[in-house]
Design a protein around this motif. Structure first.
Motif, mmCIF file in Angstrom:
data_model
loop_
_atom_site.group_PDB
_atom_site.id
_atom_site.type_symbol
_atom_site.label_atom_id
_atom_site.label_comp_id
_atom_site.label_asym_id
_atom_site.label_seq_id
_atom_site.Cartn_x
_atom_site.Cartn_y
_atom_site.Cartn_z
ATOM 1 N N SER A 137 -0.315 -123.694 -63.458
ATOM 2 C CA SER A 137 0.963 -124.147 -63.858
ATOM 3 C C SER A 137 1.755 -123.385 -62.850
ATOM 4 O O SER A 137 1.619 -122.266 -62.488
ATOM 5 C CB SER A 137 1.167 -124.195 -65.217
ATOM 6 O OG SER A 137 1.269 -122.981 -65.606
ATOM 7 N N THR A 138 2.938 -124.095 -62.643
ATOM 8 C CA THR A 138 3.782 -123.472 -61.539
ATOM 9 C C THR A 138 4.441 -122.134 -61.875
ATOM 10 O O THR A 138 4.756 -121.284 -61.112
ATOM 11 C CB THR A 138 5.025 -124.438 -61.442
ATOM 12 O OG1 THR A 138 5.727 -124.772 -62.405
ATOM 13 C CG2 THR A 138 4.462 -125.814 -60.723
ATOM 14 N N ALA A 139 4.536 -121.864 -63.189
ATOM 15 C CA ALA A 139 4.889 -120.616 -63.542
ATOM 16 C C ALA A 139 4.235 -119.515 -63.051
ATOM 17 O O ALA A 139 4.510 -118.121 -62.847
ATOM 18 C CB ALA A 139 4.932 -120.203 -65.147
ATOM 19 N N GLN A 140 2.833 -119.602 -62.964
ATOM 20 C CA GLN A 140 1.906 -118.672 -62.433
ATOM 21 C C GLN A 140 2.003 -118.060 -60.855
ATOM 22 O O GLN A 140 1.548 -117.180 -60.049
ATOM 23 C CB GLN A 140 0.359 -119.193 -62.468
ATOM 24 C CG GLN A 140 0.128 -118.968 -63.921
ATOM 25 C CD GLN A 140 -1.384 -119.755 -63.925
ATOM 26 O OE1 GLN A 140 -1.846 -120.503 -63.295
ATOM 27 N NE2 GLN A 140 -2.032 -119.071 -64.738
ATOM 28 N N ILE A 141 3.040 -119.142 -60.084
ATOM 29 C CA ILE A 141 3.492 -119.062 -58.825
ATOM 30 C C ILE A 141 4.086 -117.572 -58.551
ATOM 31 O O ILE A 141 3.866 -116.967 -57.660
ATOM 32 C CB ILE A 141 4.321 -119.952 -58.242
ATOM 33 C CG1 ILE A 141 3.268 -121.496 -58.038
ATOM 34 C CG2 ILE A 141 4.913 -119.737 -56.749
ATOM 35 C CD1 ILE A 141 4.114 -122.606 -57.855
#
Length: 166
Positions: A137-141
Protein backbone atom coordinates in the motif's frame (compact mmCIF):
# COMPACT_ATOMS: atom_id res chain seq x y z
CA UNK A 1 -4.48 -25.88 -7.14
CA UNK A 2 -4.21 -22.79 -9.35
CA UNK A 3 -1.05 -22.53 -11.41
CA UNK A 4 0.99 -19.32 -11.29
CA UNK A 5 0.93 -17.57 -14.70
CA UNK A 6 4.14 -17.65 -16.74
CA UNK A 7 5.57 -14.17 -17.15
CA UNK A 8 8.73 -12.81 -18.72
CA UNK A 9 11.88 -13.03 -16.66
CA UNK A 10 12.66 -9.85 -14.81
CA UNK A 11 16.20 -8.49 -14.97
CA UNK A 12 16.05 -5.87 -12.20
CA UNK A 13 15.91 -5.87 -8.42
CA UNK A 14 13.84 -2.77 -7.62
CA UNK A 15 13.54 -1.05 -4.29
CA UNK A 16 9.75 -1.50 -3.93
CA UNK A 17 8.97 1.89 -2.29
CA UNK A 18 10.79 3.85 -5.01
CA UNK A 19 9.39 1.70 -7.79
CA UNK A 20 5.82 2.13 -6.52
CA UNK A 21 6.44 5.90 -6.23
CA UNK A 22 7.47 5.81 -9.90
CA UNK A 23 4.00 4.49 -10.79
CA UNK A 24 2.34 7.27 -8.77
CA UNK A 25 4.59 9.93 -10.30
CA UNK A 26 3.85 8.72 -13.82
CA UNK A 27 0.10 9.04 -13.26
CA UNK A 28 0.50 12.39 -11.49
CA UNK A 29 2.43 13.80 -14.45
CA UNK A 30 -0.15 12.41 -16.90
CA UNK A 31 -2.94 14.12 -14.96
CA UNK A 32 -1.12 17.42 -14.41
CA UNK A 33 0.56 17.83 -17.79
CA UNK A 34 -1.24 15.50 -20.20
CA UNK A 35 1.99 13.67 -21.05
CA UNK A 36 2.81 9.99 -21.50
CA UNK A 37 4.37 7.74 -18.88
CA UNK A 38 8.13 8.23 -18.71
CA UNK A 39 10.33 6.41 -21.17
CA UNK A 40 13.47 7.38 -19.28
CA UNK A 41 13.62 6.39 -15.62
CA UNK A 42 16.46 5.37 -13.33
CA UNK A 43 14.88 4.29 -10.05
CA UNK A 44 17.12 3.51 -7.08
CA UNK A 45 16.97 3.28 -3.29
CA UNK A 46 19.00 6.45 -2.57
CA UNK A 47 18.07 8.72 -5.48
CA UNK A 48 15.92 8.34 -8.57
CA UNK A 49 15.52 10.32 -11.75
CA UNK A 50 12.74 10.21 -14.29
CA UNK A 51 12.02 12.33 -17.37
CA UNK A 52 8.83 13.41 -19.12
CA UNK A 53 8.16 15.13 -22.42
CA UNK A 54 5.78 18.00 -21.65
CA UNK A 55 4.71 21.23 -23.37
CA UNK A 56 6.27 23.75 -20.96
CA UNK A 57 8.80 24.13 -18.20
CA UNK A 58 6.95 23.75 -14.90
CA UNK A 59 7.30 26.71 -12.57
CA UNK A 60 8.11 26.40 -8.85
CA UNK A 61 4.41 26.35 -7.96
CA UNK A 62 3.82 23.37 -10.27
CA UNK A 63 6.89 21.58 -8.90
CA UNK A 64 5.63 22.03 -5.35
CA UNK A 65 2.21 20.77 -6.45
CA UNK A 66 3.78 17.56 -7.85
CA UNK A 67 5.43 16.92 -4.49
CA UNK A 68 2.25 17.80 -2.56
CA UNK A 69 0.09 15.46 -4.66
CA UNK A 70 2.59 12.63 -4.35
CA UNK A 71 2.64 12.87 -0.55
CA UNK A 72 -1.14 13.15 -0.45
CA UNK A 73 -1.47 9.92 -2.48
CA UNK A 74 1.05 8.17 -0.25
CA UNK A 75 -0.87 9.28 2.86
CA UNK A 76 -4.13 7.92 1.39
CA UNK A 77 -2.66 4.44 1.90
CA UNK A 78 -3.99 3.21 -1.45
CA UNK A 79 -3.84 -0.56 -1.92
CA UNK A 80 -1.39 -1.91 -4.50
CA UNK A 81 -2.91 -4.96 -6.19
CA UNK A 82 -2.08 -7.25 -9.09
CA UNK A 83 -4.27 -8.76 -11.75
CA UNK A 84 -3.29 -11.28 -14.38
CA UNK A 85 -4.97 -10.87 -17.77
CA UNK A 86 -4.40 -12.24 -21.23
CA UNK A 87 -3.35 -9.95 -24.06
CA UNK A 88 -6.68 -10.82 -25.73
CA UNK A 89 -8.56 -9.17 -22.82
CA UNK A 90 -6.75 -5.88 -23.43
CA UNK A 91 -8.78 -4.78 -26.44
CA UNK A 92 -9.21 -1.28 -27.80
CA UNK A 93 -12.61 -1.14 -26.08
CA UNK A 94 -11.41 -2.38 -22.68
CA UNK A 95 -8.44 0.04 -22.60
CA UNK A 96 -10.43 3.09 -23.77
CA UNK A 97 -11.76 5.65 -21.30
CA UNK A 98 -14.47 4.04 -19.20
CA UNK A 99 -13.30 0.54 -20.10
CA UNK A 100 -12.31 -2.05 -17.51
CA UNK A 101 -8.60 -1.48 -18.24
CA UNK A 102 -8.81 2.23 -19.11
CA UNK A 103 -5.41 3.73 -19.87
CA UNK A 104 -3.52 0.44 -20.11
CA UNK A 105 -1.14 0.37 -23.04
CA UNK A 106 0.84 -2.59 -24.33
CA UNK A 107 3.00 -0.55 -26.70
CA UNK A 108 6.03 -0.58 -24.40
CA UNK A 109 6.06 -4.29 -23.72
CA UNK A 110 8.99 -6.19 -25.18
CA UNK A 111 8.28 -8.11 -28.38
CA UNK A 112 8.73 -11.40 -26.54
CA UNK A 113 6.33 -10.46 -23.72
CA UNK A 114 4.28 -13.35 -22.41
CA UNK A 115 0.65 -13.92 -23.35
CA UNK A 116 -0.26 -13.32 -19.71
CA UNK A 117 0.18 -9.74 -18.55
CA UNK A 118 0.42 -8.66 -14.92
CA UNK A 119 -1.35 -5.37 -14.28
CA UNK A 120 -0.39 -3.38 -11.21
CA UNK A 121 -3.20 -1.27 -9.81
CA UNK A 122 -2.76 1.48 -7.21
CA UNK A 123 -6.22 2.12 -5.82
CA UNK A 124 -8.31 3.74 -8.54
CA UNK A 125 -5.41 6.08 -9.35
CA UNK A 126 -3.16 4.08 -11.68
CA UNK A 127 -2.96 0.82 -13.57
CA UNK A 128 -0.23 -0.41 -15.90
CA UNK A 129 1.55 -3.59 -16.97
CA UNK A 130 4.56 -4.29 -14.75
CA UNK A 131 6.46 -7.31 -13.44
CA UNK A 132 8.51 -5.40 -10.85
CA UNK A 133 8.32 -5.43 -7.05
CA UNK A 134 5.96 -3.07 -5.23
CA UNK A 135 4.84 -2.23 -1.71
CA UNK A 136 1.42 -3.50 -0.52
CA UNK A 137 0.00 0.00 0.00
CA UNK A 138 1.18 3.53 -0.66
CA UNK A 139 1.73 4.35 3.03
CA UNK A 140 4.70 1.96 2.90
CA UNK A 141 6.47 4.26 0.42
CA UNK A 142 7.37 6.85 3.04
CA UNK A 143 7.73 10.53 2.19
CA UNK A 144 8.37 11.69 -1.40
CA UNK A 145 11.04 14.38 -1.63
CA UNK A 146 11.75 16.17 -4.86
CA UNK A 147 15.51 16.78 -4.92
CA UNK A 148 15.56 18.94 -8.02
CA UNK A 149 14.54 19.26 -11.64
CA UNK A 150 16.10 20.00 -15.00
CA UNK A 151 14.49 21.36 -18.14
CA UNK A 152 15.74 20.75 -21.69
CA UNK A 153 14.06 23.42 -23.81
CA UNK A 154 15.04 21.83 -27.11
CA UNK A 155 13.59 18.41 -26.26
CA UNK A 156 10.87 19.70 -23.91
CA UNK A 157 12.17 17.15 -21.44
CA UNK A 158 11.47 17.69 -17.75
CA UNK A 159 13.63 15.57 -15.44
CA UNK A 160 12.61 15.03 -11.83
CA UNK A 161 15.13 13.82 -9.25
CA UNK A 162 13.57 12.40 -6.12
CA UNK A 163 14.01 10.09 -3.17
CA UNK A 164 11.64 8.38 -0.78
CA UNK A 165 12.35 8.74 2.92
CA UNK A 166 11.07 6.02 5.21
Amino acid sequence: MEQEPILNEHNKEEFPPSHTAEHLLNQTMIRMFGCERSRNAHIERKKSKISYIIDHKPDRKEEKEIERRMNELIAEDLPVTFEFVSRAELTEESTAAGGRFAGVSLERLPEDASETIRLVRIGDYDVCPCIGKHVRSTAQIGRFEMLGTNWDEEKHSFRVRFKVVQ
